[in-house]
Design an enzyme around this catalytic site. Structure first.
Site, PDB file in Angstrom:
ATOM      1  N   GLU A  51       3.041 -17.350  -3.454  1.00 64.72           N
ATOM      2  CA  GLU A  51       4.312 -17.865  -3.995  1.00 64.72           C
ATOM      3  C   GLU A  51       5.352 -16.756  -3.870  1.00 64.72           C
ATOM      4  O   GLU A  51       5.020 -15.569  -3.872  1.00 64.72           O
ATOM      5  CB  GLU A  51       4.150 -18.273  -5.464  1.00 64.72           C
TER       6      GLU A  51
ATOM      7  N   ARG B 246     -15.898  -1.705  -6.667  1.00 68.58           N
ATOM      8  CA  ARG B 246     -14.947  -2.256  -5.694  1.00 68.58           C
ATOM      9  C   ARG B 246     -15.417  -1.980  -4.267  1.00 68.58           C
ATOM     10  O   ARG B 246     -15.245  -2.816  -3.368  1.00 68.58           O
ATOM     11  CB  ARG B 246     -13.553  -1.657  -5.928  1.00 68.58           C
TER      12      ARG B 246
ATOM     13  N   CYS C  80     -12.227  15.786  -1.799  1.00 68.65           N
ATOM     14  CA  CYS C  80     -12.566  16.869  -2.746  1.00 68.65           C
ATOM     15  C   CYS C  80     -11.252  17.381  -3.339  1.00 68.65           C
ATOM     16  O   CYS C  80     -10.385  17.866  -2.601  1.00 68.65           O
ATOM     17  CB  CYS C  80     -13.284  18.002  -2.019  1.00 68.65           C
TER      18      CYS C  80
ATOM     19  N   TYR D 180     -14.679   2.312  -8.960  1.00 67.58           N
ATOM     20  CA  TYR D 180     -14.501   2.280  -7.501  1.00 67.58           C
ATOM     21  C   TYR D 180     -15.815   2.000  -6.771  1.00 67.58           C
ATOM     22  O   TYR D 180     -15.819   1.389  -5.697  1.00 67.58           O
ATOM     23  CB  TYR D 180     -13.844   3.580  -7.021  1.00 67.58           C
TER      24      TYR D 180
ATOM     25  N   HIS E  96      -1.991   3.786   0.139  1.00 62.37           N
ATOM     26  CA  HIS E  96      -2.664   4.052  -1.147  1.00 62.37           C
ATOM     27  C   HIS E  96      -4.084   4.552  -0.943  1.00 62.37           C
ATOM     28  O   HIS E  96      -4.902   4.523  -1.872  1.00 62.37           O
ATOM     29  CB  HIS E  96      -2.670   2.776  -2.012  1.00 62.37           C
TER      30      HIS E  96
ATOM     31  N   ALA F 136      -2.764 -16.744   2.533  1.00 60.03           N
ATOM     32  CA  ALA F 136      -2.666 -15.901   3.731  1.00 60.03           C
ATOM     33  C   ALA F 136      -3.552 -16.429   4.856  1.00 60.03           C
ATOM     34  O   ALA F 136      -3.172 -16.397   6.029  1.00 60.03           O
ATOM     35  CB  ALA F 136      -3.061 -14.466   3.373  1.00 60.03           C
TER      36      ALA F 136
ATOM     37  N   GLY G 262       1.404 -10.964   0.914  1.00 55.00           N
ATOM     38  CA  GLY G 262       0.440 -10.868  -0.185  1.00 55.00           C
ATOM     39  C   GLY G 262       0.666  -9.730  -1.145  1.00 55.00           C
ATOM     40  O   GLY G 262      -0.286  -9.112  -1.613  1.00 55.00           O
ATOM     41  N   THR G 263       1.959  -9.450  -1.443  1.00 59.84           N
ATOM     42  CA  THR G 263       2.214  -8.414  -2.435  1.00 59.84           C
ATOM     43  C   THR G 263       3.287  -8.896  -3.406  1.00 59.84           C
ATOM     44  O   THR G 263       4.220  -9.600  -3.035  1.00 59.84           O
ATOM     45  CB  THR G 263       2.634  -7.065  -1.790  1.00 59.84           C
TER      46      THR G 263
ATOM     47  N   ASP H 145      -8.918  -1.518   1.054  1.00 52.64           N
ATOM     48  CA  ASP H 145     -10.110  -2.035   1.740  1.00 52.64           C
ATOM     49  C   ASP H 145      -9.993  -1.801   3.246  1.00 52.64           C
ATOM     50  O   ASP H 145      -8.930  -1.454   3.758  1.00 52.64           O
ATOM     51  CB  ASP H 145     -10.304  -3.540   1.411  1.00 52.64           C
TER      52      ASP H 145
END
Ligand code: APR
Length: 229
Positions: free
Chosen positions: A201, A59, A115, A56, A107, A215, A173-174, A92
């Site tokens: 697609e 990322r 924590c 992470y 998510h 997109a 976009g999923t 993001d």
């Protein structure tokens, strides 16, 4: 056309792919390069927290080096309209950096830390490590504030309330392979919404209309069409 429509817009990794943040299941996707059970499950984190933080941290650095694109900017503009709800599977912050009014991150967010001992949340530093002390309880129990496989997504009540009140559901976009997000289109359709997919697609999901393309091109075109009318 936008007069007083309730629109729910769900986005996935394809929204940020052209900004260099990558997707999960395309040819060079993240899950083709990292075993998701090791870096995106509570069990993986318990077994090797340093590996998960490294994943992470990389990322987060990629995200902080990236910039919002035309699709993020178009959605941010649209989100300031009454009745528009932005829901994203992405962790993001590009929609926020493009000026979006509010983004529901089901998510979680790379820019936040959690924590797992006391539940405190704070803005994540660039680099996190397993022995970082929690700013609230001082215990070394910090993790990225992202939802892993097997965990409950955030804000589900608010999302479901928006879906049942939607006049239009738009999926951007999923791949529509991970629930509960993959089931949102059916929930919206059952409530009487029209449904549109904007994707590189067709994902194969049941939409009234599908527009294929990147997109960065098809999202601004759709926003101009719906916002301009
Ligand atoms: N423009 C539009 N769509 C794109 C683009 C692009 N430039 N590039 C790729 N896509 C599409 C792909 O065709 C694919 O349908 O984006 C989708 C990406 O699918 P996934 O990689 O499966 O990503 P996503 O659907 O966001 O994954 C859902 O799975 O692993 C979990 O938590 C993770 O939130 C993620 C969830």
């Amino acid at each position: 056309m936008l007069l007083r429509m309730n629109i729910v817009i769900l986005s996935g990794a394809g929204l940020s792919a052209e900004q260099g943040l990558g997707t999960f299941r395309d040819t060079d996707g993240l899950w083709t390069r990292y075993p998701l059970e090791k870096v995106a499950t509570p069990e993986g984190f318990a077994a090797d927290p340093a590996l998960v933080h490294d994943f992470y941290n990389a990322r987060r650095a990629n995200m902080r080096a990236a910039a919002p694109g035309p699709a993020h900017e178009a959605l941010a503009r649209l989100s300031r309209r009454e009745g528009v709800t932005l829901v994203t599977q992405n962790v993001d912050d590009l929609l926020e950096r493009a000026g979006a009014a509010r983004v529901i991150h089901m998510h979680g967010e790379l820019s936040r830390a959690l924590c797992h001992a006391c539940g405190a949340r704070w803005d994540a530093p660039d680099v996190m490590a397993p022995d970082d002390p929690c700013p609230a309880c001082a215990r070394s129990a910090t993790r990225p504030d992202v939802v892993w496989f097997g965990e409950i997504p955030y804000h589900m009540e608010e999302i479901e309330a928006a879906l049942v009140a939607a006049d239009l559901f738009v999926s951007i976009g999923t791949s529509g392979t991970v629930y509960p997000a993959a089931g949102f289109v059916e929930l919206a359709r059952m409530a009487g919404a029209d449904s549109l997919e904007l994707n590189l697609e067709a994902s194969g999901g049941r939409f009234d209309e599908v527009r294929e393309g990147p997109a960065s091109r098809i999202v601004p075109a759709w926003v101009a069409q719906i916002d301009g009318e």
